[in-house]
Each structure stands twice: as structure tokens, then as C-alpha cells.
Design an enzyme around this catalytic site. Sequence first.
Site, PDB file in Angstrom:
ATOM      1  N   GLY A  12      62.937  48.951  25.838  1.00  0.00           N
ATOM      2  CA  GLY A  12      61.776  49.154  26.688  1.00  0.00           C
ATOM      3  C   GLY A  12      62.069  49.156  28.172  1.00  0.00           C
ATOM      4  O   GLY A  12      61.232  48.726  28.972  1.00  0.00           O
ATOM      5  N   THR A  13      63.225  49.680  28.577  1.00  0.00           N
ATOM      6  CA  THR A  13      63.550  49.704  30.009  1.00  0.00           C
ATOM      7  C   THR A  13      62.622  50.650  30.776  1.00  0.00           C
ATOM      8  O   THR A  13      62.246  50.364  31.916  1.00  0.00           O
ATOM      9  CB  THR A  13      65.019  50.091  30.245  1.00  0.00           C
ATOM     10  OG1 THR A  13      65.297  51.320  29.552  1.00  0.00           O
ATOM     11  CG2 THR A  13      65.959  49.004  29.738  1.00  0.00           C
ATOM     12  N   ASN A  14      62.268  51.770  30.182  1.00  0.00           N
ATOM     13  CA  ASN A  14      61.329  52.679  30.840  1.00  0.00           C
ATOM     14  C   ASN A  14      59.925  52.086  30.877  1.00  0.00           C
ATOM     15  O   ASN A  14      59.179  52.295  31.842  1.00  0.00           O
ATOM     16  CB  ASN A  14      61.321  54.040  30.148  1.00  0.00           C
ATOM     17  CG  ASN A  14      62.457  54.926  30.627  1.00  0.00           C
ATOM     18  OD1 ASN A  14      62.606  55.178  31.810  1.00  0.00           O
ATOM     19  ND2 ASN A  14      63.276  55.390  29.694  1.00  0.00           N
ATOM     20  N   MET A  91      61.930  56.631  19.048  1.00  0.00           N
ATOM     21  CA  MET A  91      62.922  57.292  18.202  1.00  0.00           C
ATOM     22  C   MET A  91      62.354  57.848  16.893  1.00  0.00           C
ATOM     23  O   MET A  91      63.101  58.119  15.965  1.00  0.00           O
ATOM     24  CB  MET A  91      64.073  56.317  17.895  1.00  0.00           C
ATOM     25  CG  MET A  91      64.824  55.869  19.129  1.00  0.00           C
ATOM     26  SD  MET A  91      65.504  57.272  20.043  1.00  0.00           S
ATOM     27  CE  MET A  91      66.161  56.446  21.494  1.00  0.00           C
ATOM     28  N   ASN A 108      56.905  62.672  27.546  1.00  0.00           N
ATOM     29  CA  ASN A 108      58.152  62.086  27.054  1.00  0.00           C
ATOM     30  C   ASN A 108      59.199  62.130  28.160  1.00  0.00           C
ATOM     31  O   ASN A 108      59.213  63.044  28.981  1.00  0.00           O
ATOM     32  CB  ASN A 108      58.649  62.879  25.834  1.00  0.00           C
ATOM     33  CG  ASN A 108      59.970  62.340  25.292  1.00  0.00           C
ATOM     34  OD1 ASN A 108      60.094  61.157  24.999  1.00  0.00           O
ATOM     35  ND2 ASN A 108      60.965  63.211  25.157  1.00  0.00           N
ATOM     36  N   HIS A 110      63.218  62.439  28.704  1.00  0.00           N
ATOM     37  CA  HIS A 110      64.447  62.829  27.992  1.00  0.00           C
ATOM     38  C   HIS A 110      65.628  62.725  28.959  1.00  0.00           C
ATOM     39  O   HIS A 110      65.538  63.190  30.102  1.00  0.00           O
ATOM     40  CB  HIS A 110      64.329  64.263  27.463  1.00  0.00           C
ATOM     41  CG  HIS A 110      65.525  64.682  26.674  1.00  0.00           C
ATOM     42  ND1 HIS A 110      65.748  64.267  25.376  1.00  0.00           N
ATOM     43  CD2 HIS A 110      66.586  65.457  27.014  1.00  0.00           C
ATOM     44  CE1 HIS A 110      66.890  64.778  24.946  1.00  0.00           C
ATOM     45  NE2 HIS A 110      67.421  65.496  25.921  1.00  0.00           N
TER      46      HIS A 110
END
Length: 207
Positions: A12-14, A91, A108, A110
Site C-alpha cells: 500500500g505504498t501508493n 493484483m 490505475n 502502472h
Amino acid sequence: MLKIGILVSGGGTNFQAIIDAISSGKLTDTEIVTVVSSNPNAYALERAKKHNINAICIRKKDYATDVLYQQALIDHMKEKEVELVVMAGFMVVIGSLFIKEFENKIINIHPSLIPSFCGNGYYGLKVHEAALKKGVKITGATVHFVTEETDAGPIIMQKPVAVLEGDTPEQLQKRVMEQAEWDILPNSIQLFAHHRLKVIENHVKIC
């Protein structure tokens, strides 16, 4: 106030970058109303708990069919009145039922400059391994709207990151996250929150 729901699978870094952007005032008029993990052991759930954010694990394998799984995700997002779904390291492949329900309301992040190193099979470290194998000098990250074709939706923002001599996939992944992902994901949400994004024929216009 834009209500966002975040889909995660791992650390969960983002997700943390979004929390930090809201706390610092970089991201305004936005509230995280729920975090949905595909993995009961995801550290992202702990991050949510620390910040008193609603969090739940909805696992695909707990449902008899993909349609039932997608419906469970839809029902949860609707219950929380989510207006924008943010895939922040999710994922699991999202199906057409969910995508149609939230058309042009799912974004999203990427870890490459789409259309390079994207599509089926390109996720996580695999993206950076492919970039290093190809010998590119510049990589980066892309935020895009989600469509039924993997990583092919309208592009909102991109940011380049240099590939350095001797980089390992792990080193490159870290640099792309720190220099690109954690910047353009909150910025893209900010644009959406302030009604500055328009999708016209698979292209995003920032107004």
C-alpha cells in the site's frame, strides 16, 4: 468532497502517498471512504487501521464465480458511495461488470511509460525486469482510466524516470515509485476531484 475507494493487494505504498497528499494539502476536496484488499495479509490494511479508514478484504476465491466477486465489489463501493475507484497496486484482474458500473471512474497506476512494458503479464517487478532487459534509458509511470483491455485505457498523466547503470529491478522499482508514482497518482486524483478531466474518444483532455 470526492469520495474515493482504493483497491490494494500488498504494502500500500501508493495508498500511503494518497494519505500523505491529503494530509499535506496537496490533494484537496478528497476523502478516502474505503480500502479494499484482495489479500487478508496486505500491510495496506494496517495502514488503513492506523489512519482510521474503513478497510475490508474481499477475496476472489471466496466467491463461486467471477460475476459474484465483481458484484460484491460493486455492492461495497456503492454502499460507501464511492465516486472514484483507485487501483493502487491491485493484483486482481477487474472484470467487465465492475468496469461498466464505474465507467471512466476507475484509475490505475502502472509502473512504466505506457505503451511500453504493459498489458497482460506486466505487473510488479516484472515490468522493471523487462525494462532492464530491453536496455531502455528512460522508464517511468502512467496513470490511466481502466477499460476492459489491460493497461489500454485513456492516459491521464505520465512521468519519466531515468534508468541508471547497474540498476536492479528492485532499485528501479523504488525509484519509479518515489519519483513518479507517488507524484502523479495524487495529482491525477486532484484533477478528477476538481472536474478537470474529460474523456474524448479514448483520450483525456485536462481542462
